[in-house]
Design an enzyme around this catalytic site. Structure first.
Site, short mmCIF file in Angstrom:
data_model
loop_
_atom_site.label_atom_id
_atom_site.label_comp_id
_atom_site.label_asym_id
_atom_site.label_seq_id
_atom_site.Cartn_x
_atom_site.Cartn_y
_atom_site.Cartn_z
N ASP A 30 0.23 5.34 0.56
CA ASP A 30 -0.85 6.17 1.10
C ASP A 30 -0.60 7.66 1.07
O ASP A 30 0.46 8.13 1.51
CB ASP A 30 -1.06 5.86 2.60
CG ASP A 30 -1.72 4.54 2.87
OD1 ASP A 30 -2.33 3.99 1.95
OD2 ASP A 30 -1.61 4.07 4.01
N GLU A 81 0.85 -1.20 0.00
CA GLU A 81 0.00 0.00 0.00
C GLU A 81 0.88 1.24 0.00
O GLU A 81 1.94 1.27 0.64
CB GLU A 81 -0.91 -0.01 1.24
CG GLU A 81 -1.94 1.09 1.28
CD GLU A 81 -2.94 0.87 2.43
OE1 GLU A 81 -3.34 -0.29 2.65
OE2 GLU A 81 -3.30 1.85 3.09
N GLU A 108 -3.05 10.44 3.00
CA GLU A 108 -4.26 10.68 3.80
C GLU A 108 -4.24 12.13 4.26
O GLU A 108 -3.21 12.63 4.72
CB GLU A 108 -4.34 9.75 5.01
CG GLU A 108 -4.63 8.31 4.65
CD GLU A 108 -4.89 7.46 5.88
OE1 GLU A 108 -5.99 6.90 6.00
OE2 GLU A 108 -3.99 7.35 6.73
#
Length: 286
Positions: free
Chosen positions: A103, A101, A105
């Protein structure tokens, strides 16, 4: 990201040939809204996608394609005003218990206080590689471009063409690197007021709902994975695929250092209290 800011080092004689997930984006073609019961919408003839959050539910979408390496760009305009308690997540992820993953955010905040941009990299199910930043602009006033460059040597996170983080392949140090699992693009807008703003001290003010984030100008210059095979060929080198061996030149290294000196607010590699047995081995090269 401007190619002039990068040095293209073609290390492999047999680099990729035909790519591509493409240029001019139409959200109807590239993405599916996967949850939210109508709170996610594709508008303006497919040019814009919006996600909304209210007290009943957030919303989210995912790409129809899976990718194994690429340069992914998306323009986002984040929830304006009092966005405390909300999280807008935009990331690449594979499936399974040993997933990979990458990311972005965006952690909301009270009106006038800055968003926090939270980044992380998971490899084979292991994350805990958080770096957090303030931004040098208001990400709610207009659209800005958030990019992930992912090739076999490195992952580079960029904002409006400025690199903010580099995660290098450190398999030589025993650190797994995302390179075998194809990933989809996901995004969601959801309520996380148990932790998102000041550790959960500031709760979501639902009188400001619905909260809305907007997306446009998606571009994937990338290897599409389908039926167990990549769209990138290894028998016809192409300058279109320079990202596959792209690395940062001196100018971009200086820009990265500028961001990390002035806007980084958390780095797992300096958090000795968190790792009493010693910092992770990936910190040796970060």
């Amino acid at each position: 990201m401007s190619s002039s800011g990068f040095k293209f080092t073609l290390l492999m004689p047999l680099i990729l040939g035909s790519l591509m997930a493409a240029c001019a984006s139409n959200f109807h073609n590239d993405f599916d809204i996967t949850w939210g019961d109508g709170r996610g919408k594709i508008i303006n003839n497919g040019e814009v996608l919006t996600l909304s959050l209210d007290k009943a539910s957030g919303s989210g979408f995912q790409s129809r394609n899976e990718y194994l390496f690429g340069k992914i760009d998306m323009q986002l305009k984040l929830v304006p005003g009092n966005s405390a308690g909300t999280v807008t997540a935009y990331y690449l992820s594979s499936k399974g218990s040993t997933w990979d993953e990458i990311d972005f955010e965006f952690l909301g905040n009270l009106s006038g206080d800055p968003y926090i941009l939270h980044t992380n990299v998971f490899s084979q199910g292991k994350g805990n590689r958080e770096q957090q930043f303030y931004l040098w602009f208001d990400p709610t006033a207009d659209f800005h471009t958030y990019s992930i460059l992912w090739n076999p040597q490195r992952i580079i996170f960029s904002v409006d063409g400025t690199p903010i983080r580099e995660f290098k392949n450190m398999e030589s140090l025993g650190v797994p690197f995302p390179k075998n699992q194809p990933m989809r693009i996901y995004s969601s807008l959801w309520n996380a007021d148990d932790w998102a703003t000041r550790g959960g001290l500031v709760k979501t003010d639902w009188t400001h709902a619905p909260f809305t984030a907007s997306y446009r100008n998606f571009n994937a210059n990338a290897c599409v994975w389908s039926n167990g095979a990549s769209s990138c060929k290894s028998n016809s080198p192409s300058t279109n695929n320079a990202w596959f061996s792209q690395e940062m030149d001196l100018t971009n290294q200086q820009r990265l250092q500028w961001v990390q000196k002035n806007y980084m607010i958390y780095n797992y590699c300096t958090d000795a209290k968190r790792f009493p047995q010693g910092l992770p081995p990936d910190c040796k090269m970060s």
